[in-house]
Design a protein around this motif. Structure first.
Motif, PDB file in Angstrom:
ATOM      1  N   GLN A 216       0.805  -1.215   0.000  1.00 27.70           N
ATOM      2  CA  GLN A 216       0.000   0.000   0.000  1.00 27.70           C
ATOM      3  C   GLN A 216       0.843   1.272   0.000  1.00 27.70           C
ATOM      4  O   GLN A 216       0.294   2.368  -0.127  1.00 27.70           O
ATOM      5  N   THR A 217       2.156   1.106   0.151  1.00 30.10           N
ATOM      6  CA  THR A 217       3.025   2.292   0.115  1.00 30.10           C
ATOM      7  C   THR A 217       3.384   2.694  -1.303  1.00 30.10           C
ATOM      8  O   THR A 217       3.958   3.759  -1.511  1.00 30.10           O
ATOM      9  N   ALA A 218       3.088   1.831  -2.270  1.00 27.98           N
ATOM     10  CA  ALA A 218       3.462   2.127  -3.655  1.00 27.98           C
ATOM     11  C   ALA A 218       2.591   3.239  -4.216  1.00 27.98           C
ATOM     12  O   ALA A 218       1.367   3.242  -4.043  1.00 27.98           O
ATOM     13  N   LEU A 219       3.216   4.180  -4.878  1.00 19.81           N
ATOM     14  CA  LEU A 219       2.489   5.279  -5.509  1.00 19.81           C
ATOM     15  C   LEU A 219       1.867   4.796  -6.812  1.00 19.81           C
ATOM     16  O   LEU A 219       2.507   4.062  -7.583  1.00 19.81           O
ATOM     17  N   PRO A 220       0.619   5.196  -7.091  1.00 23.76           N
ATOM     18  CA  PRO A 220      -0.027   4.771  -8.334  1.00 23.76           C
ATOM     19  C   PRO A 220       0.777   5.131  -9.581  1.00 23.76           C
ATOM     20  O   PRO A 220       0.807   4.367 -10.550  1.00 23.76           O
ATOM     21  N   SER A 221       1.436   6.299  -9.549  1.00 19.06           N
ATOM     22  CA  SER A 221       2.233   6.708 -10.715  1.00 19.06           C
ATOM     23  C   SER A 221       3.424   5.782 -10.912  1.00 19.06           C
ATOM     24  O   SER A 221       3.790   5.454 -12.050  1.00 19.06           O
ATOM     25  N   ASP A 222       4.046   5.360  -9.796  1.00 19.15           N
ATOM     26  CA  ASP A 222       5.174   4.430  -9.913  1.00 19.15           C
ATOM     27  C   ASP A 222       4.710   3.062 -10.415  1.00 19.15           C
ATOM     28  O   ASP A 222       5.383   2.424 -11.235  1.00 19.15           O
ATOM     29  N   VAL A 223       3.557   2.607  -9.924  1.00 22.04           N
ATOM     30  CA  VAL A 223       3.027   1.312 -10.372  1.00 22.04           C
ATOM     31  C   VAL A 223       2.720   1.345 -11.859  1.00 22.04           C
ATOM     32  O   VAL A 223       3.037   0.402 -12.607  1.00 22.04           O
ATOM     33  N   ALA A 224       2.115   2.450 -12.316  1.00 21.77           N
ATOM     34  CA  ALA A 224       1.812   2.584 -13.742  1.00 21.77           C
ATOM     35  C   ALA A 224       3.070   2.599 -14.583  1.00 21.77           C
ATOM     36  O   ALA A 224       3.083   2.132 -15.725  1.00 21.77           O
ATOM     37  N   ALA A 225       4.148   3.135 -14.002  1.00 24.63           N
ATOM     38  CA  ALA A 225       5.419   3.198 -14.730  1.00 24.63           C
ATOM     39  C   ALA A 225       6.234   1.915 -14.587  1.00 24.63           C
ATOM     40  O   ALA A 225       7.321   1.797 -15.157  1.00 24.63           O
ATOM     41  N   VAL A 227       7.489   0.744 -11.698  1.00 23.65           N
ATOM     42  CA  VAL A 227       8.521   0.903 -10.679  1.00 23.65           C
ATOM     43  C   VAL A 227       7.957   0.435  -9.345  1.00 23.65           C
ATOM     44  O   VAL A 227       6.939   0.957  -8.872  1.00 23.65           O
ATOM     45  N   ALA A 228       8.608  -0.539  -8.722  1.00 26.87           N
ATOM     46  CA  ALA A 228       8.129  -1.105  -7.467  1.00 26.87           C
ATOM     47  C   ALA A 228       9.005  -0.636  -6.315  1.00 26.87           C
ATOM     48  O   ALA A 228      10.220  -0.446  -6.479  1.00 26.87           O
ATOM     49  N   SER A 232       9.253  -5.251  -3.158  1.00 34.31           N
ATOM     50  CA  SER A 232       7.977  -5.527  -3.824  1.00 34.31           C
ATOM     51  C   SER A 232       8.206  -5.759  -5.311  1.00 34.31           C
ATOM     52  O   SER A 232       9.329  -5.599  -5.816  1.00 34.31           O
ATOM     53  N   GLU A 233       7.143  -6.117  -6.005  1.00 32.60           N
ATOM     54  CA  GLU A 233       7.205  -6.338  -7.446  1.00 32.60           C
ATOM     55  C   GLU A 233       5.881  -5.928  -8.071  1.00 32.60           C
ATOM     56  O   GLU A 233       4.850  -5.857  -7.399  1.00 32.60           O
ATOM     57  N   ILE A 234       5.939  -5.622  -9.359  1.00 28.88           N
ATOM     58  CA  ILE A 234       4.757  -5.205 -10.094  1.00 28.88           C
ATOM     59  C   ILE A 234       4.173  -6.417 -10.820  1.00 28.88           C
ATOM     60  O   ILE A 234       4.875  -7.103 -11.568  1.00 28.88           O
ATOM     61  N   VAL A 235       2.881  -6.677 -10.593  1.00 27.30           N
ATOM     62  CA  VAL A 235       2.208  -7.823 -11.215  1.00 27.30           C
ATOM     63  C   VAL A 235       0.983  -7.312 -11.961  1.00 27.30           C
ATOM     64  O   VAL A 235       0.157  -6.603 -11.373  1.00 27.30           O
ATOM     65  N   PRO A 236       0.836  -7.625 -13.244  1.00 26.65           N
ATOM     66  CA  PRO A 236      -0.332  -7.145 -14.007  1.00 26.65           C
ATOM     67  C   PRO A 236      -1.584  -7.925 -13.662  1.00 26.65           C
ATOM     68  O   PRO A 236      -1.527  -9.086 -13.232  1.00 26.65           O
ATOM     69  N   TYR A 237      -2.729  -7.303 -13.896  1.00 24.58           N
ATOM     70  CA  TYR A 237      -4.010  -7.978 -13.730  1.00 24.58           C
ATOM     71  C   TYR A 237      -4.251  -8.920 -14.911  1.00 24.58           C
ATOM     72  O   TYR A 237      -3.769  -8.680 -16.031  1.00 24.58           O
TER      73      TYR A 237
END
Length: 532
Positions: A216-225, A227-228, A232-237
């Motif tokens: 929950q600390t990840a910024l939406p802009s970073d997730v969209a870009a 950047v984790a 953490s890691e970025i996982v697509p839906y």
């Protein structure tokens, strides 16, 4: 030896009749007639070489095994040092270049940390899985060994082969051929399956299920870009979800995998009536799942399947009992396929289809006709020879031969075994073996008559003495057949099945049944001479 009371004759005829009746559906299926639906219809299944089917070659990527081992090691090291009393703090953790490196913050804890890590490095003790070295007195470096990686790939492929077998068995197919080819390939042959698309879809799904906490600390802009945050890691839906095209940041470690699943079933959500997959953990997995949800109430956690987020519900209360449900925009068919994949276990490594073929039944039909023609010609020749040589005893041998073939078909149908092209060869070989037993018996009776024994004594001695040689020969053949079945695969096992079944039916028909018929004739006719 020639005494057959009524109960014994009734029992032998009952066994014979049941086996012959079990063969009738298979015989009817070879014609244009239809077997009545109200009656049981055990039939002999045809193998890929006779009925056609699908041939698929799967290949795994060994680098996935290395990456998974590295992640497992990192989590194990973190857990071991965190649970130590007192806790050993580490930092500057890195998994770059396929190695795990980290630094112990307190130099005085280095020796204690080494003692805790050594059992993780040595593995099962047979193969050293990791090399442990130190840099700058406080930094640990764990490097995978070549032997450890090779063993891990071998174990992963063995596990993947078993998972593939379970998934194919769930389709209701019989006697598929699933064998390793080389170090990273699996050959799959499924008789009777002309459309390989469903098979490819089922085998292409890794079914690696994970439950991970949302960062929950990840910024939406970073997730969209993409950047984790650290750790953490970025996982697509998943494409089937309403959030398709977006991604989510989840904690890389500390979640739960679906390794502890003991059940998965396609059901429906009682509120929305949408297809879902209900899952059940074993005792260990249920306890871990309960702890995860208990410690993170009011926090979201992601349900991830094969690297795609299916949903990210909020933990409103601890989930106890080891049961949960998975939703993700499923249809009934996709939910059922997922349940099958989860029940059979996750593939330890992704399998890619690099070759596929659909084998038509035309070649199999030709093989069946050729095999039946060869068996018919051979049987007719043997029947003519036996009757011409042994007269009445040749007629008994002929009747036993026909019953023998029908009994093999019936037993194969009841056991749901598969007939392959080598299996037809096993039929022909069985015919020869069955007739050989009668030849031994009849020749032995001739010898006893030449020695001056009376008719009944000659017959009784002939059966008794010849049976010993027949049993000895069949025992050795049985051992060979069992070894072929255990260590062979596909068509070889098909040959072994027919061979082993044929050994039992041959002895039953050629020895037991003919002896009963001969005993009945001797008791009724009381002949003074035998035309042998």
């Amino acid at each position: 030896m020639l005494d057959f009371p009524t109960w014994k004759k009734t029992w032998l005829w009952l066994i014979t009749a049941v086996a012959i009746l079990a063969a009738l559906p298979s015989l009817v299926s070879m014609t244009s007639a239809k077997w009545p639906e109200a009656l049981p219809d055990p039939t002999v299944n045809l193998g890929l070489d006779l009925a056609g089917g699908s041939h698929i070659l799967l290949e795994a990527e060994p680098s996935q095994v290395a990456a998974q081992r590295l992640e497992n090691l990192e989590e194990a090291v973190r857990t071991a040092l965190r649970q130590a009393e007192p806790r050993i703090r580490i930092g500057d953790v890195s998994t770059a270049d396929g190695r795990l490196t980290f630094m112990v913050e307190d130099m005085g804890e280095v020796d204690r940390a080494r003692e805790l890590i050594l059992p993780l490095v040595n593995g099962n003790g047979m193969v050293r899985e990791w090399d442990l070295s130190m840099v700058d007195e406080t930094r640990f470096v764990l490097t995978p060994t070549e032997q450890g990686l090779e063993q891990a790939v071998t174990d992963a492929m063995d596990s993947a082969t078993e998972v593939v077998r379970k998934r194919i068995d769930s389709l209701g197919t019989r006697e598929p051929t699933i064998i390793r080819q080389g170090d990273t390939r699996i050959v799959v042959q499924v008789p009777g399956l002309q459309d390989p698309d469903a098979l490819k879809e089922l085998l292409g799904q890794t079914a690696r299920l994970e439950f991970k906490l949302v960062d929950q600390t990840a910024l939406p802009s970073d997730v969209a870009a993409g950047v984790a945050p650290p750790g953490s890691e970025i996982v697509p839906y998943a494409e089937t979800t309403a959030q398709a095209g977006t991604s989510l940041a989840v904690r890389r470690l500390g979640g739960i995998r679906g390794d502890n699943l003991v059940g998965a079933q396609q059901t429906f959500d009682p509120q929305t009536n949408e297809p879902v997959v209900s899952i059940t953990f074993d005792q260990q997995g249920g306890a871990r799942f309960a702890n995860l949800t208990r410690e993170n109430v009011n926090k979201p956690f992601a349900i991830i399947l094969d690297g795609k987020v299916l949903s990210a519900p909020n933990i409103n209360e601890p989930i106890l009992g080891g049961s949960a449900s998975i939703s993700g925009g499923f249809t009934t068919e996709t939910a059922n396929n997922l349940a099958i994949s989860l029940r059979s276990g996750a593939l330890p490594v992704d399998l890619a289809v690099i070759e596929e073929r659909t084998v038509g039944p035309d070649l199999g039909a030709d093989s069946i006709r050729s095999g039946l023609l060869a068996m018919t010609i051979g049987s007719v020749a043997v029947i003519v020879l036996m009757i011409a040589t042994y007269g009445r005893f040749g007629l008994y041998a002929t009747a036993a031969l026909v019953i023998n073939v029908l009994m093999i078909l019936g037993i194969m149908a009841v056991l749901n075994t598969t007939l392959t092209l080598p299996g037809i060869a096993g039929f022909v070989l069985t015919i020869g073996a069955a007739v050989d037993a009668n030849v031994l018996i009849n020749e032995r009776i001739r010898e006893e008559r030449k020695r001056g024994r009376r008719v009944v004594a000659a017959v009784e001695t002939g059966y008794k003495e010849a049976s010993r040689a027949i049993y000895d020969a069949n025992v050795t053949n049985f051992i060979a057949g069992v070894l072929l079945f255990l260590f062979g695969s596909g068509p070889i096992r098909g040959f072994a099945v027919v061979l082993v079944i044929g050994l039992f039916t041959s002895v039953f028909t050629a020895v037991t049944l003919t002896r009963m018929w001969v005993a009945g004739w001797l008791r009724k006719a009381r002949p003074n001479e035998l035309n042998l």
